[in-house]
Design a protein around this motif. Structure first.
Motif, mmCIF file in Angstrom:
data_model
loop_
_atom_site.group_PDB
_atom_site.id
_atom_site.type_symbol
_atom_site.label_atom_id
_atom_site.label_comp_id
_atom_site.label_asym_id
_atom_site.label_seq_id
_atom_site.Cartn_x
_atom_site.Cartn_y
_atom_site.Cartn_z
ATOM 1 N N PRO A 159 0.792 -1.122 -0.004
ATOM 2 C CA PRO A 159 0.100 -0.155 0.065
ATOM 3 C C PRO A 159 0.793 1.325 -0.050
ATOM 4 O O PRO A 159 0.435 2.472 -0.607
ATOM 5 N N SER A 180 -11.355 2.077 -4.981
ATOM 6 C CA SER A 180 -10.471 3.388 -4.929
ATOM 7 C C SER A 180 -9.619 3.814 -6.314
ATOM 8 O O SER A 180 -9.449 4.820 -6.313
ATOM 9 N N GLY A 209 -4.558 1.322 -1.340
ATOM 10 C CA GLY A 209 -4.008 2.536 -1.288
ATOM 11 C C GLY A 209 -3.345 3.214 -2.636
ATOM 12 O O GLY A 209 -2.773 4.196 -2.758
ATOM 13 N N LEU A 210 -3.553 2.376 -3.785
ATOM 14 C CA LEU A 210 -3.338 2.776 -5.164
ATOM 15 C C LEU A 210 -3.780 3.765 -5.599
ATOM 16 O O LEU A 210 -3.781 4.493 -6.443
ATOM 17 N N GLU A 232 3.005 10.318 -5.144
ATOM 18 C CA GLU A 232 1.995 11.209 -5.673
ATOM 19 C C GLU A 232 2.237 11.707 -7.040
ATOM 20 O O GLU A 232 1.315 12.157 -7.559
ATOM 21 N N GLY A 240 1.213 3.826 -2.967
ATOM 22 C CA GLY A 240 -0.050 5.231 -2.877
ATOM 23 C C GLY A 240 0.884 6.404 -2.453
ATOM 24 O O GLY A 240 0.116 7.600 -2.478
ATOM 25 N N GLY A 295 -4.167 6.456 -4.123
ATOM 26 C CA GLY A 295 -3.631 7.535 -3.809
ATOM 27 C C GLY A 295 -2.654 8.233 -4.776
ATOM 28 O O GLY A 295 -2.211 9.399 -4.898
ATOM 29 N N LEU A 296 -2.668 7.538 -6.098
ATOM 30 C CA LEU A 296 -1.458 7.829 -7.038
ATOM 31 C C LEU A 296 -2.375 8.902 -8.073
ATOM 32 O O LEU A 296 -2.637 8.435 -9.003
#
Length: 219
Positions: free
Chosen positions: A87, A136, A112-113, A93, A90, A115-116
């Motif tokens: 995770p 997500s 968490g990916l 950024e 992510g 968040g990319l």
């Protein structure tokens, strides 16, 4: 004068403390990549240069950075890696290209990916990934290429993905997905070739007639 000098020393101390306590972007991104290295078996030593004692991951092989020394590409396709995604990825950024196709990756795609936020291309095809496609990924507003074919992914195709207005290529063929596939939003331009060889997929969603999440067992 003494008061000015004291304030100057106090300000200098605060700045020094904040520098010591606040991790730099390079540290955060290096930590994220090193977490991936720890989760991998690497028989060919592809990740050998990923040395956590080097603060700047931009010096590592298969990592590309921009002029601000922020990671923008990770090129590890067909590298004979095995293990799981982490995770921490992510945290990258400014990552635009995550290329991990044709390896032996197992386990789920981390939530968490999502968040990319700069990601343009996510290529995880030809692995052994399991679990469902995380909703997500619908947060990746810049995403143009999403290729997850030839894995062992199951469950439904998240309808949230139809919000990805920039998506040009979507391929989840050769998995174990179930239910129906969406036909609205950005998915209106994808043919059935994007979904073939998922034996439990029932075909396109019939908007206004059959809701995709009604009836049957789909996990």
């Amino acid at each position: 004068m003494k008061m000015i000098r004291a304030m100057f020393h106090l300000l200098a101390a605060v700045l020094l403390l904040s520098t010591l306590l606040a991790p730099t972007n390079a540290n955060l991104e290096g930590d994220a990549l090193y977490a991936l290295r720890r989760a991998m078996k690497d028989p060919n030593g592809v990740l050998e240069s990923w040395d956590p004692t080097l603060v700047d991951p931009c010096t590592w092989f298969h990592v590309t950075c921009d002029s601000d020394n922020r990671v923008t590409r990770l090129d590890l396709g067909n590298a004979k890696l095995s293990g799981s995604l982490v995770p921490e990825l992510g945290n990258l950024e400014r990552l635009q290209y995550l290329e991990l196709y044709m390896n032996n990756l197992m386990g789920p795609i981390p939530e968490g990916l999502g968040g990319l936020k700069s990601l343009v291309s996510l290529d995880l095809y030809h692995n052994n990934l399991t679990g469902s496609i995380p909703p997500s990924l619908s947060k990746l507003s810049n995403l143009k290429f999403l290729r997850l074919s030839s894995n062992n992914l199951s469950g439904r195709i998240p309808r949230e993905l139809t919000k990805l207005g920039n998506l040009k290529i979507f391929d989840v063929s050769n998995n174990d997905l179930c239910g129906t596939f969406p036909t609205s939003g950005s998915f209106s331009k994808f043919t059935e070739e994007s979904f073939v060889n998922n034996p439990r997929l029932e075909g396109p969603e019939l908007m206004g007639f059959v809701r995709y999440d009604v009836g049957g067992s789909c996990k």
